[in-house]
Every structure is written in structure tokens, then in C-alpha cells.
Design a protein around this motif. Structure first.
Motif, PDB file in Angstrom:
ATOM      1  N   ARG A  39      -9.578  -3.600   4.852  1.00 19.15           N
ATOM      2  CA  ARG A  39     -10.349  -2.375   4.625  1.00 19.15           C
ATOM      3  C   ARG A  39     -10.415  -1.950   3.167  1.00 19.15           C
ATOM      4  O   ARG A  39     -10.990  -0.955   2.839  1.00 19.15           O
ATOM      5  CB  ARG A  39      -9.774  -1.260   5.490  1.00 19.15           C
ATOM      6  CG  ARG A  39     -10.392  -1.341   6.863  1.00 19.15           C
ATOM      7  CD  ARG A  39      -9.454  -1.070   7.970  1.00 19.15           C
ATOM      8  NE  ARG A  39     -10.080  -1.294   9.263  1.00 19.15           N
ATOM      9  CZ  ARG A  39     -10.197  -2.471   9.853  1.00 19.15           C
ATOM     10  NH1 ARG A  39      -9.752  -3.550   9.255  1.00 19.15           N
ATOM     11  NH2 ARG A  39     -10.752  -2.607  11.036  1.00 19.15           N
ATOM     12  N   ARG A  40      -9.826  -2.709   2.310  1.00 19.93           N
ATOM     13  CA  ARG A  40      -9.879  -2.376   0.870  1.00 19.93           C
ATOM     14  C   ARG A  40     -11.092  -2.958   0.237  1.00 19.93           C
ATOM     15  O   ARG A  40     -11.646  -3.939   0.537  1.00 19.93           O
ATOM     16  CB  ARG A  40      -8.633  -2.895   0.172  1.00 19.93           C
ATOM     17  CG  ARG A  40      -7.594  -1.813   0.140  1.00 19.93           C
ATOM     18  CD  ARG A  40      -6.715  -1.976  -1.039  1.00 19.93           C
ATOM     19  NE  ARG A  40      -6.011  -0.729  -1.192  1.00 19.93           N
ATOM     20  CZ  ARG A  40      -4.998  -0.571  -1.981  1.00 19.93           C
ATOM     21  NH1 ARG A  40      -4.555  -1.574  -2.686  1.00 19.93           N
ATOM     22  NH2 ARG A  40      -4.405   0.565  -2.087  1.00 19.93           N
TER      23      ARG A  40
ATOM     24  N   LEU B 209      -4.915  -3.168   6.720  1.00 23.40           N
ATOM     25  CA  LEU B 209      -5.125  -2.438   5.469  1.00 23.40           C
ATOM     26  C   LEU B 209      -5.836  -3.311   4.434  1.00 23.40           C
ATOM     27  O   LEU B 209      -6.741  -2.846   3.731  1.00 23.40           O
ATOM     28  CB  LEU B 209      -3.792  -1.943   4.920  1.00 23.40           C
ATOM     29  CG  LEU B 209      -3.165  -0.771   5.676  1.00 23.40           C
ATOM     30  CD1 LEU B 209      -1.694  -0.640   5.326  1.00 23.40           C
ATOM     31  CD2 LEU B 209      -3.907   0.528   5.367  1.00 23.40           C
TER      32      LEU B 209
ATOM     33  N   PHE C 240       0.843  -1.188   0.000  1.00 24.36           N
ATOM     34  CA  PHE C 240       0.000   0.000   0.000  1.00 24.36           C
ATOM     35  C   PHE C 240       0.885   1.249   0.000  1.00 24.36           C
ATOM     36  O   PHE C 240       1.952   1.247   0.612  1.00 24.36           O
ATOM     37  CB  PHE C 240      -0.899   0.023   1.243  1.00 24.36           C
ATOM     38  CG  PHE C 240      -1.799  -1.176   1.343  1.00 24.36           C
ATOM     39  CD1 PHE C 240      -3.034  -1.188   0.707  1.00 24.36           C
ATOM     40  CD2 PHE C 240      -1.398  -2.296   2.055  1.00 24.36           C
ATOM     41  CE1 PHE C 240      -3.856  -2.301   0.792  1.00 24.36           C
ATOM     42  CE2 PHE C 240      -2.215  -3.406   2.144  1.00 24.36           C
ATOM     43  CZ  PHE C 240      -3.448  -3.408   1.500  1.00 24.36           C
TER      44      PHE C 240
ATOM     45  N   ASP D 231       6.976   6.171  -0.095  1.00 26.70           N
ATOM     46  CA  ASP D 231       6.538   5.370  -1.233  1.00 26.70           C
ATOM     47  C   ASP D 231       7.740   4.632  -1.800  1.00 26.70           C
ATOM     48  O   ASP D 231       8.851   5.177  -1.857  1.00 26.70           O
ATOM     49  CB  ASP D 231       5.923   6.255  -2.328  1.00 26.70           C
ATOM     50  CG  ASP D 231       4.505   6.701  -1.980  1.00 26.70           C
ATOM     51  OD1 ASP D 231       3.855   6.040  -1.144  1.00 26.70           O
ATOM     52  OD2 ASP D 231       4.054   7.709  -2.559  1.00 26.70           O
TER      53      ASP D 231
ATOM     54  N   ASP E 166       0.768   7.173   1.665  1.00 22.86           N
ATOM     55  CA  ASP E 166      -0.358   8.046   1.997  1.00 22.86           C
ATOM     56  C   ASP E 166      -1.580   7.255   2.458  1.00 22.86           C
ATOM     57  O   ASP E 166      -2.530   7.838   2.989  1.00 22.86           O
ATOM     58  CB  ASP E 166      -0.721   8.945   0.810  1.00 22.86           C
ATOM     59  CG  ASP E 166       0.298  10.050   0.601  1.00 22.86           C
ATOM     60  OD1 ASP E 166       0.988  10.431   1.573  1.00 22.86           O
ATOM     61  OD2 ASP E 166       0.417  10.547  -0.540  1.00 22.86           O
ATOM     62  N   GLU E 167      -1.569   5.942   2.300  1.00 24.09           N
ATOM     63  CA  GLU E 167      -2.621   5.083   2.841  1.00 24.09           C
ATOM     64  C   GLU E 167      -2.166   4.425   4.146  1.00 24.09           C
ATOM     65  O   GLU E 167      -2.955   4.247   5.062  1.00 24.09           O
ATOM     66  CB  GLU E 167      -2.985   4.002   1.806  1.00 24.09           C
ATOM     67  CG  GLU E 167      -4.256   3.273   2.097  1.00 24.09           C
ATOM     68  CD  GLU E 167      -4.685   2.366   0.961  1.00 24.09           C
ATOM     69  OE1 GLU E 167      -5.406   1.398   1.255  1.00 24.09           O
ATOM     70  OE2 GLU E 167      -4.293   2.598  -0.197  1.00 24.09           O
TER      71      GLU E 167
ATOM     72  N   THR F 187      -3.465   5.193   8.669  1.00 23.24           N
ATOM     73  CA  THR F 187      -3.846   3.992   9.408  1.00 23.24           C
ATOM     74  C   THR F 187      -2.957   3.825  10.633  1.00 23.24           C
ATOM     75  O   THR F 187      -3.447   3.584  11.738  1.00 23.24           O
ATOM     76  CB  THR F 187      -3.738   2.752   8.510  1.00 23.24           C
ATOM     77  OG1 THR F 187      -4.682   2.889   7.434  1.00 23.24           O
ATOM     78  CG2 THR F 187      -4.008   1.475   9.268  1.00 23.24           C
TER      79      THR F 187
END
Length: 167
Positions: free
Chosen positions: A166-167, A163, A13, A116, A16-17, A21
Motif C-alpha cells: 500500500r505504499r 503495508l 513502518f 515506535d 502510527d501507520e 492497518t
């Protein structure tokens, strides 16, 4: 002499995601409930546009510690951990961490970077562990680094799973 080590983990991920979290109160509470040990709690928490700051308490069952460490840390071990994060720009975050074990000669500090990387992101943490015990402090520091690495890996796996759900 303090012992320094690096920990790296990649997620599928983007930063920024991952970042929002990692600093979310509900996420931190759930992580502590699952892997925080006896007496784990989120003690302080604040998030704003500039970053995040929180303080955690984690517990370690003495039976999960190497015998040499138990000689210095008798009884239940309580760890207090403070983390602060700030956004450097799109897909880039920097943080600081400080760990204390009240009533003991051990502590740790660290610098964290979440960036990233390729299709996802990478967390890099540089940690310095200090145990002020004559003659055996360095040996205990080495053992503690192994314990910390295991904890960070468990937290990273928890984050990936959280994560993905939650996608």
C-alpha cells in the motif's frame, strides 16, 4: 500452572501507520481469509478515536496439531479471539487479548504493546496460556505456545506485506 511467553516483531513502518492497518476491518478479513483456517470470520468490529475492539473466530485443522494436543481437543478446533487497543500517545498503543477454545480446558490472555522503534515499530506481546488438564496440562501449554508463536509470525509477515503493497 500457566505458561507465559513473549513474542516480539519489528516492522519497517512507524506505529502510527501499523496500528490503523492492524485494526481495519478489511485487513482483518483478508488476514483471516489467508491464515485464519476453516470457518474463520470477523465476528465483531468497532474502531473510534479512543481505540479499537474486535472479535475473531479462527479454525485449526486437527491434523496441524501435535498428537498429544489432539487427544485433548478431538475434532475441529475453533478459537475465539478478542482484542482491544487504545492509543497511549503518538507512536504508542496498548492492547489486551483474550483467547478461548470453546468446549475445552484451554485459554490464553495477553498484553500487547505497539511502539515506535528506530526507523519503524515493534510489537511486543506477553501471553499466558492455561490448559487445565491434570498431569499433561503443562506439556500441552508448551506445545500451544509453539503453535501461537507460529501464528503470530504468520500474522506479522502478512501485516508487513500488506503495508508494503500500500505504499
Amino acid at each position: 500452572m500457566p505458561t507465559q511467553f513473549d513474542y516480539r516483531h519489528t516492522w519497517s513502518f512507524p506505529a502510527d501507520e501499523v496500528y490503523p492497518t492492524m485494526v481495519e476491518a478489511d485487513f482483518l478479513r483478508a488476514r483471516l481469509e489467508q491464515i485464519g483456517g476453516p470457518g474463520a470470520a470477523l465476528l465483531e468490529h468497532s474502531v473510534d478515536a479512543d481505540g479499537a475492539r474486535y472479535r475473531l473466530r479462527q479454525g485449526v485443522d486437527p491434523q496441524n496439531l501435535p498428537s498429544l494436543v489432539r487427544t485433548v481437543l478431538p475434532g475441529d478446533v475453533v478459537i475465539e479471539r478478542e482484542e482491544s487497543w487504545r492509543r497511549d500517545g503518538p507512536g504508542s498503543y496498548t492492547g489486551d487479548t483474550r483467547v478461548t477454545i470453546p468446549g475445552t480446558p484451554g485459554s490464553a490472555t495477553g498484553v500487547m504493546r505497539l511502539r515506535d522503534a528506530g526507523e519503524g515499530s515493534e510489537l511486543h506481546i506477553r501471553i499466558e496460556v492455561t490448559v487445565k488438564v491434570p498431569l499433561i496440562g503443562g506439556k500441552i501449554e508448551e506445545m500451544v505456545t509453539g503453535q501461537v508463536t507460529g501464528l503470530l509470525e504468520s500474522e506479522s509477515t502478512f501485516t508487513q506485506d500488506w503495508l508494503a503493497r500500500r505504499r
